[in-house]
Design a protein around this motif. Structure first.
Motif, short mmCIF file in Angstrom:
data_model
loop_
_atom_site.label_atom_id
_atom_site.label_comp_id
_atom_site.label_asym_id
_atom_site.label_seq_id
_atom_site.Cartn_x
_atom_site.Cartn_y
_atom_site.Cartn_z
N LEU A 156 0.81 -1.21 0.00
CA LEU A 156 0.00 0.00 0.00
C LEU A 156 0.85 1.26 0.00
O LEU A 156 0.42 2.30 -0.48
N GLU A 157 2.03 1.18 0.56
CA GLU A 157 2.96 2.32 0.56
C GLU A 157 4.33 1.81 0.17
O GLU A 157 4.73 0.70 0.52
N ARG A 158 5.07 2.63 -0.56
CA ARG A 158 6.41 2.23 -0.98
C ARG A 158 7.30 1.92 0.21
O ARG A 158 8.07 0.98 0.21
N GLU A 159 7.16 2.72 1.30
CA GLU A 159 8.03 2.56 2.45
C GLU A 159 7.78 1.24 3.18
O GLU A 159 8.62 0.79 3.94
N GLU A 160 6.63 0.62 2.95
CA GLU A 160 6.31 -0.62 3.64
C GLU A 160 6.94 -1.84 2.96
O GLU A 160 6.92 -2.93 3.51
N SER A 161 7.49 -1.66 1.77
CA SER A 161 7.96 -2.80 1.00
C SER A 161 9.49 -2.86 1.00
O SER A 161 10.14 -1.99 0.43
N PRO A 162 10.09 -3.88 1.61
CA PRO A 162 11.55 -4.02 1.57
C PRO A 162 12.05 -4.40 0.19
O PRO A 162 13.25 -4.38 -0.06
N ALA A 163 11.15 -4.75 -0.71
CA ALA A 163 11.55 -5.18 -2.06
C ALA A 163 11.31 -4.09 -3.09
O ALA A 163 11.28 -4.35 -4.28
N ARG A 164 11.13 -2.86 -2.66
CA ARG A 164 10.85 -1.79 -3.60
C ARG A 164 12.14 -1.10 -4.03
O ARG A 164 13.13 -1.09 -3.31
N GLY A 165 12.13 -0.52 -5.21
CA GLY A 165 13.26 0.25 -5.69
C GLY A 165 12.79 1.48 -6.43
O GLY A 165 11.78 1.44 -7.14
N MET A 166 13.50 2.57 -6.25
CA MET A 166 13.18 3.83 -6.93
C MET A 166 14.46 4.35 -7.57
O MET A 166 15.47 4.52 -6.89
N TYR A 167 14.44 4.58 -8.87
CA TYR A 167 15.64 4.99 -9.60
C TYR A 167 15.30 6.16 -10.51
O TYR A 167 14.33 6.09 -11.29
#
Length: 262
Positions: A156-167
């Motif tokens: 639901l939020e990017r910060e909640e996902s340890p598998a997220r990436g932002m580039y």
């Protein structure tokens, strides 16, 4: 059309273990993660023993399960497998025959993707009269933003996902071609660097990049792997184009998805 939340009138059943209310959402309801706009809150009034008691609740958030039931998972867009190594030079010669990603609502994005054992490769070519670079804050300049949720759990939020990436991939200053400045936020401090090259084009600029496989775990670079994905084209900090959602980079729940094809 309703302009506010509406509670259906009925006599409450207080004999059970809880109180169930049926509400109707207003027109134009927006979701930001688990938050609702307009917000849903309740004011409870209870009269007992000649006294009146009132309680205002905090705004109610939908659970992840409820949100996923309301919004089906996106259909994953196939990304072709590369049969030959990518010559990372900012040029588009390696991308003949690779179609741009489709956009939500029709049309094509400026981004092309392919994959192999080394990772996820991309090429974006943007029309732009003035090339603006800001390596420290590329989201305020010209850039391609690439957002990946490698476990595709639709957090639901990017910060909640340890598998997220932002580039953010930023064209460089000067005449080019050369290394493209990269801003990476994925919590993988010891992972290999994101490689990126840029060059000027007759119409603007182009960026070519590789997200190393080590930055994409737990996804494995093999056919059938699905990753949450979104991309955005920024021109001087203004959103010119978004692949599947409108600048909702913080909410993987609303991103699209890609599937590594054979």
């Amino acid at each position: 059309k309703l302009k506010a939340w509406h509670v259906r009138d009925r006599a409450p059943d207080l004999a059970g273990e809880g109180l169930r209310l049926e509400v109707r959402a207003p027109a134009g309801l927006k979701l930001d993660g688990a938050k609702l706009d307009p917000p849903l809150a309740l004011r409870l009034l209870v009269e007992a023993g000649g006294r009146r008691h009132a309680l205002n609740t905090e705004p109610i958030r939908l659970s992840a399960t409820t949100l996923r039931m309301m919004t089906p998972a996106p259909e994953a867009v196939p990304v072709p497998r590369r049969r030959s190594p990518v010559a990372l030079d900012g040029g588009g010669e390696d991308w003949e025959g690779v179609p741009p990603l489709p956009r939500r609502g029709g049309g094509q994005s400026l981004l092309r993707l392919a994959w192999d054992a080394a990772g996820l490769h991309g090429y974006a070519e943007a029309a732009d009269a003035e090339v603006r670079s800001d390596p420290k804050a590329p989201w305020k300049a010209d850039a391609v933003g690439v957002f990946v949720e490698t476990d595709a759990k639709r957090s639901l939020e990017r910060e909640e996902s340890p598998a997220r990436g932002m580039y953010f991939l930023n064209p460089g200053a000067g005449a080019g071609p050369g290394d493209a400045p990269v801003y990476a936020d994925d919590g993988r401090k010891n992972a290999p660097s994101v490689a990126a090259k840029w060059r000027k084009t007759p119409a603007g600029w182009a960026v070519e990049f590789t997200l190393p496989a080590a930055r994409l775990t737990p996804a494995a670079m093999r056919p059938g792997a699905v990753l949450g994905f979104n991309a955005v084209h920024l021109d001087g900090g203004d959103v010119k184009q978004s692949t599947w959602v409108d600048w909702e980079w913080h909410a993987p729940f609303r991103w699209g998805a890609i599937r590594l094809a054979e």
